[in-house]
Design a protein around this motif. Structure first.
Motif, PDB file in Angstrom:
ATOM      1  N   ASP A 186       0.375   6.149  -6.891  1.00 60.68           N
ATOM      2  CA  ASP A 186      -0.978   6.401  -7.399  1.00 60.68           C
ATOM      3  C   ASP A 186      -1.913   7.141  -6.445  1.00 60.68           C
ATOM      4  O   ASP A 186      -2.974   7.569  -6.849  1.00 60.68           O
ATOM      5  N   ARG A 187      -1.584   7.189  -5.163  1.00 60.33           N
ATOM      6  CA  ARG A 187      -2.418   7.801  -4.115  1.00 60.33           C
ATOM      7  C   ARG A 187      -3.784   7.123  -3.954  1.00 60.33           C
ATOM      8  O   ARG A 187      -4.805   7.784  -3.949  1.00 60.33           O
ATOM      9  N   PRO A 188      -3.818   5.781  -3.796  1.00 63.01           N
ATOM     10  CA  PRO A 188      -5.116   5.138  -3.527  1.00 63.01           C
ATOM     11  C   PRO A 188      -5.544   5.406  -2.083  1.00 63.01           C
ATOM     12  O   PRO A 188      -4.703   5.616  -1.207  1.00 63.01           O
ATOM     13  N   PRO A 189      -6.852   5.396  -1.806  1.00 59.89           N
ATOM     14  CA  PRO A 189      -7.302   5.621  -0.418  1.00 59.89           C
ATOM     15  C   PRO A 189      -7.041   4.383   0.442  1.00 59.89           C
ATOM     16  O   PRO A 189      -7.081   3.257  -0.044  1.00 59.89           O
ATOM     17  N   PHE A 190      -6.785   4.625   1.730  1.00 58.12           N
ATOM     18  CA  PHE A 190      -6.550   3.515   2.653  1.00 58.12           C
ATOM     19  C   PHE A 190      -7.883   2.960   3.129  1.00 58.12           C
ATOM     20  O   PHE A 190      -8.823   3.695   3.403  1.00 58.12           O
ATOM     21  N   SER A 191      -7.947   1.654   3.242  1.00 58.03           N
ATOM     22  CA  SER A 191      -9.123   0.974   3.772  1.00 58.03           C
ATOM     23  C   SER A 191      -8.638  -0.200   4.610  1.00 58.03           C
ATOM     24  O   SER A 191      -7.665  -0.866   4.258  1.00 58.03           O
ATOM     25  N   PHE A 217       0.831  -1.204   0.000  1.00 66.63           N
ATOM     26  CA  PHE A 217       0.000   0.000   0.000  1.00 66.63           C
ATOM     27  C   PHE A 217       0.864   1.252   0.000  1.00 66.63           C
ATOM     28  O   PHE A 217       0.588   2.215  -0.715  1.00 66.63           O
ATOM     29  N   TRP A 218       1.906   1.257   0.811  1.00 65.94           N
ATOM     30  CA  TRP A 218       2.768   2.433   0.916  1.00 65.94           C
ATOM     31  C   TRP A 218       3.400   2.772  -0.439  1.00 65.94           C
ATOM     32  O   TRP A 218       3.407   3.928  -0.858  1.00 65.94           O
ATOM     33  N   PHE A 227       0.782   3.992  -2.741  1.00 65.24           N
ATOM     34  CA  PHE A 227       0.392   5.332  -2.336  1.00 65.24           C
ATOM     35  C   PHE A 227       1.369   6.371  -2.882  1.00 65.24           C
ATOM     36  O   PHE A 227       0.975   7.449  -3.311  1.00 65.24           O
TER      37      PHE A 227
END
Length: 162
Positions: free
Chosen positions: A126-131, A119-120, A123
């Motif tokens: 692409d800057r995906p949202p954290f869930s 995720f990091w 991020f």
């Protein structure tokens, strides 16, 4: 190389191939958030069992192959696989002495680390949202660890993988 050593390596690489197929196999959308990281779990087992043979380089190659097959940014999973397997390899003697139930808790934490690394890096790109849904595969991998450990250990003993 003797025939026995060749059979041992064949067993390991066949198990990794099966894990790769499980990673690529389509699943229903309902099950997708809980999909365990089959290939990483199998790689963790072999790194714990035979750290001198299946280690960071193997994890890097397998992670790169998975990135290519998934069409992801090249290097994300190879970096995450390498870091996770590094953690396993430097602690393999401790991990082998723990009961399987404690191992599964540690494996769950290691899988959480894997997903957070992936995720990091995504991020940063692409800057995906954290869930928190991101960590559900770690939970399912932790639950399946006992079964994976049992199956691979039986294979290792039956075919005398060294």
């Amino acid at each position: 190389m003797t025939l026995e050593h060749a059979h041992g390596r064949l067993v390991v690489w066949c198990s990794l191939l099966i894990g790769l197929l499980f990673e690529l196999m389509p699943v229903p959308d309902v099950v997708m958030p809980f999909r365990p990281d089959w290939l990483l779990l199998i790689m963790i087992y072999w790194a714990m069992a035979l750290p001198h043979r299946y280690n960071i380089l193997t994890a890097f190659v397998i992670g790169t192959l998975l990135d290519v097959l998934l069409g992801a940014h090249l290097g994300i999973r190879s970096l995450a696989y390498s870091l996770v397997i590094y953690l396993i390899v430097i602690n393999f003697q401790r991990l082998r002495t723990f009961p399987v139930l404690q191992q599964s808790v540690i494996i769950g934490l290691v899988l959480c680390c894997y997903h957070l690394i992936v995720f990091w890096v995504q991020f940063l790109l692409d800057r995906p949202p954290f869930s928190f849904e991101l960590l559900l595969p770690a939970l399912s991998g932790m639950i399946l660890w006992r079964w994976i450990y049992w199956v691979l250990r039986r294979l290792r003993r039956r075919y005398k993988v060294k």
